[in-house]
Design an enzyme around this catalytic site. Structure first.
Site, short mmCIF file in Angstrom:
data_model
loop_
_atom_site.label_atom_id
_atom_site.label_comp_id
_atom_site.label_asym_id
_atom_site.label_seq_id
_atom_site.Cartn_x
_atom_site.Cartn_y
_atom_site.Cartn_z
N LEU A 49 -17.70 -3.26 2.59
CA LEU A 49 -18.40 -2.29 2.16
C LEU A 49 -18.64 -2.83 0.58
CD1 LEU A 49 -17.80 1.15 3.86
CD2 LEU A 49 -19.41 -1.09 4.78
N ARG A 56 -17.74 9.89 7.65
CA ARG A 56 -17.83 8.37 7.58
C ARG A 56 -17.57 7.03 8.57
NH1 ARG A 56 -18.13 7.77 1.17
NH2 ARG A 56 -20.55 7.80 0.56
N TYR A 83 0.56 -1.50 -0.22
CA TYR A 83 0.54 0.29 -0.17
C TYR A 83 0.61 1.08 0.09
CZ TYR A 83 -3.90 -3.63 1.49
OH TYR A 83 -4.54 -4.58 1.75
N ASN A 143 -19.24 4.62 10.42
CA ASN A 143 -18.94 3.00 10.35
C ASN A 143 -18.40 2.55 11.67
OD1 ASN A 143 -19.11 2.93 7.81
ND2 ASN A 143 -16.91 3.88 6.92
N ILE A 179 -12.55 -4.64 8.20
CA ILE A 179 -11.91 -3.74 7.98
C ILE A 179 -12.05 -1.80 6.74
CG2 ILE A 179 -10.19 -4.53 9.13
CD1 ILE A 179 -8.79 -5.69 6.89
#
Ligand SMILES: NC(=O)c1ccc[n+]([C@@H]2O[C@H](COP(=O)([O-])OP(=O)(O)OC[C@H]3O[C@@H](n4cnc5c(N)ncnc54)[C@H](OP(=O)(O)O)[C@@H]3O)[C@@H](O)[C@H]2O)c1
Length: 281
Positions: free
Chosen positions: A190, A236, A52, A240, A228
């Site tokens: 999601l 958000r 990442y 969440n 996760i």
């Protein structure tokens, strides 16, 4: 570790917060800002990976947050190019240096044919023995390879992080994880935002005065699956996290399971030598 009254699951004798914060595709400045914000909101579980390119920013975000390192469950992953004995331990050392912390969990990012599982699992266990991670686990391993890897691993593989959301059926892998005393962590929980437009999830959300995202994350944690979610937005991240004050009925859970479809997979990057579990079974 102290996670307050946040729900956790226990794999072996390790407690893992059921809700975490994902950082894939977060540019370093977003990763730093959002990790710090997520921790201030109350998240106690952060997920990153060498690939990442944001481990350093994630470490800075943790320091910025002011939250005690010991109260955070931190996961990172070894990329497939570093699976050989020696390379893996060096990659683990690199992650520790970039993060500025020893991770709680170090995962093999995707299964790979060469080097052998035997070599890679030995190297992963050695990284743990050297103190480069507290625990070890997998990502994207189908049931057959999950069992093979655990057979070859001295330490328990604490989780298998795989794609899981309402549009995928995962029954066999959930059973495998349970049989091995491991756990499942859902990536793209999601469905990369696709649940926002789902009519069935919207109906359930309205009944609870919650959002589609909250219902979807609740559906996962009620299965004792770690979720996760990722977001670039503070609002958000707050939304969440607000999933601990309601419960879905068995009927609602089953209705969401009914949304699974054969083309529901979003990220199929598995080596063709391996096959996902047959979910029709
Ligand atoms: N091990 C692996 O191979 C692997 C692969 C993929 C992902 N992962 C991990 O899993 C984490 C999560 O997966 P993901 O990032 O693919 O996808 P995700 O969490 O399912 O979805 C993220 C997307 O949904 C949006 N979103 C966030 N909260 C929302 C809400 N409440 N309502 C509607 N939309 C919302 C975000 O947009 P905004 O930013 O605009 O809010 C973003 O575009 C990753 O960040 C990574 O840590 C692991």
């Amino acid at each position: 570790m102290a996670y307050g009254d946040q729900p956790t699951l226990t794999a072996g004798d390790v407690q893992i917060p059921l809700l975490g914060f994902g950082t894939w595709q977060l540019e370093p400045e977003d990763a730093r800002r959002m990790v710090a914000e997520a921790l201030r909101i109350g998240y106690r579980h952060i997920d990153t990976a060498k690939i990442y390119n944001n481990e350093e920013a994630v470490g800075q975000g943790i320091r910025d947050s002011g939250v005690n390192r010991d109260d955070i469950f931190l996961t990172t992953k070894i990329w497939v190019e570093d699976f050989a004995n020696g390379d893996l331990q060096r990659a683990a050392q690199g992650s520790v240096e970039r993060l500025g912390f020893t991770p709680d969990l170090l995962l093999l990012h995707w299964p790979k044919v060469q080097p052998s599982f035997e070599e890679t699992l030995e190297a992963l266990n050695d990284a743990r023995a050297q103190g480069l991670t507290r625990d070890i686990g997998l990502s994207n391993f189908p049931s057959k390879e999950f069992r093979q890897a655990q057979d070859l691993s001295e330490s328990r593989l604490l989780t298998n992080q795989v794609e899981y959301h309402p549009y995928l059926k995962l029954t066999p892998l959930l059973e495998t994880a349970k049989a091995l005393g491991s756990s499942i962590t859902a990536w793209s929980p999601l469905a990369q935002g696709k649940i926002a437009d789902d009519a069935a999830i919207s109906e359930i959300a309205r009944a609870h005065g919650k959002t589609n995202g909250q219902v979807t994350l609740r559906w996962l944690i009620q299965q004792n699956v770690i979720a996760i979610p990722r977001t670039t937005k503070e609002g958000r991240a707050r939304e969440n996290f607000d999933i601990f004050d309601f419960e879905l009925s068995n009927e609602e859970v089953a209705r969401i399971h009914g949304l699974a479809r054969p083309d529901g997979r979003l990220g199929d990057w598995i080596d063709p030598a391996f096959q996902w579990d047959d979910v029709a079974a």
